[in-house]
Design a protein around this motif. Structure first.
Motif, PDB file in Angstrom:
ATOM      1  N   SER A  46       0.822  -1.210   0.000  1.00  0.00           N
ATOM      2  CA  SER A  46       0.000   0.000   0.000  1.00  0.00           C
ATOM      3  C   SER A  46       0.854   1.258   0.000  1.00  0.00           C
ATOM      4  CB  SER A  46      -0.933   0.009   1.211  1.00  0.00           C
ATOM      5  OG  SER A  46      -1.831  -1.056   1.132  1.00  0.00           O
ATOM      6  N   TRP A  50       1.045   3.968  -2.986  1.00  0.00           N
ATOM      7  CA  TRP A  50       0.795   5.389  -2.716  1.00  0.00           C
ATOM      8  C   TRP A  50       1.955   6.230  -3.235  1.00  0.00           C
ATOM      9  CZ3 TRP A  50       3.742   8.629   0.426  1.00  0.00           C
ATOM     10  CH2 TRP A  50       3.219   9.923   0.573  1.00  0.00           C
ATOM     11  N   PRO A  90      -3.782   2.794  -2.575  1.00  0.00           N
ATOM     12  CA  PRO A  90      -3.546   1.987  -1.362  1.00  0.00           C
ATOM     13  C   PRO A  90      -4.824   1.391  -0.771  1.00  0.00           C
ATOM     14  CG  PRO A  90      -2.409   4.082  -1.192  1.00  0.00           C
ATOM     15  CD  PRO A  90      -3.259   4.138  -2.414  1.00  0.00           C
ATOM     16  N   THR A  91      -5.907   2.141  -0.827  1.00  0.00           N
ATOM     17  CA  THR A  91      -7.141   1.596  -0.267  1.00  0.00           C
ATOM     18  C   THR A  91      -7.680   0.440  -1.111  1.00  0.00           C
ATOM     19  OG1 THR A  91      -8.435   3.325  -1.351  1.00  0.00           O
ATOM     20  CG2 THR A  91      -7.814   3.688   0.942  1.00  0.00           C
ATOM     21  N   TRP A  93      -5.726  -1.788  -2.621  1.00  0.00           N
ATOM     22  CA  TRP A  93      -4.927  -2.934  -2.177  1.00  0.00           C
ATOM     23  C   TRP A  93      -5.418  -3.447  -0.830  1.00  0.00           C
ATOM     24  CZ3 TRP A  93      -2.266  -5.664  -5.350  1.00  0.00           C
ATOM     25  CH2 TRP A  93      -1.661  -5.072  -6.450  1.00  0.00           C
ATOM     26  N   ILE A  94      -5.667  -2.525   0.095  1.00  0.00           N
ATOM     27  CA  ILE A  94      -6.127  -2.929   1.421  1.00  0.00           C
ATOM     28  C   ILE A  94      -7.481  -3.630   1.307  1.00  0.00           C
ATOM     29  CG2 ILE A  94      -6.930  -2.063   3.648  1.00  0.00           C
ATOM     30  CD1 ILE A  94      -4.770   0.148   3.354  1.00  0.00           C
ATOM     31  N   CYS A 115     -12.809   1.315   3.322  1.00  0.00           N
ATOM     32  CA  CYS A 115     -12.031   1.575   2.108  1.00  0.00           C
ATOM     33  C   CYS A 115     -12.908   2.092   0.977  1.00  0.00           C
ATOM     34  CB  CYS A 115     -11.300   0.312   1.669  1.00  0.00           C
ATOM     35  SG  CYS A 115      -9.931  -0.163   2.730  1.00  0.00           S
TER      36      CYS A 115
END
Length: 126
Positions: A46, A50, A90-91, A93-94, A115
């Protein structure tokens, strides 16, 4: 692409659990160790996504808009309108990988909803 990443994390999770149990850890401790390592990997992915989005994509937007004849897009870059774009990656991926580091389905659903809300909020800001 996410299917390949899911398979990779699934195989990694099985390998970690088997390795930890071979070392003499109990199954619960092995699952906790696997969750911790997967959490660190997801955090690194993440942060890297980013950084790539922040440095590469946003700077590409700034470069493209700086070399156009239109002055309105220069105002957009001056006011950093496209900066929230770097928060979307990144969100994502999370959201897709959270199930590999948290075993409770209620928490997985809650984090995925957070997310999704964050991505909607980032899109609204743009």
């Amino acid at each position: 692409m996410f299917g390949y990443i899911n398979e990779l994390f699934r195989d990694l999770s099985e390998y970690l659990i088997n390795t930890f149990t071979d070392w003499g850890w109990s199954h619960d401790a092995a699952v906790t160790g696997k969750n911790f390592i997967n959490f660190l990997l997801i955090a690194c992915i993440s942060v890297l996504s980013w950084w790539i989005a922040k440095v590469v994509i946003i700077n590409a937007f700034h470069y493209i808009f700086a070399h156009t004849a239109n002055k309105y897009d220069d105002k957009l870059t001056d006011h950093k309108v496209f900066e929230p774009l770097s928060q979307i990656f990144p969100t994502l991926w999370i959201r897709f990988l959270v199930s590999f580091c948290i075993t409770d389905e209620t928490w997985v659903t809650a984090i995925r909803n957070i997310c999704d809300a964050w991505n909607v909020f980032s899109g609204i800001i743009i």
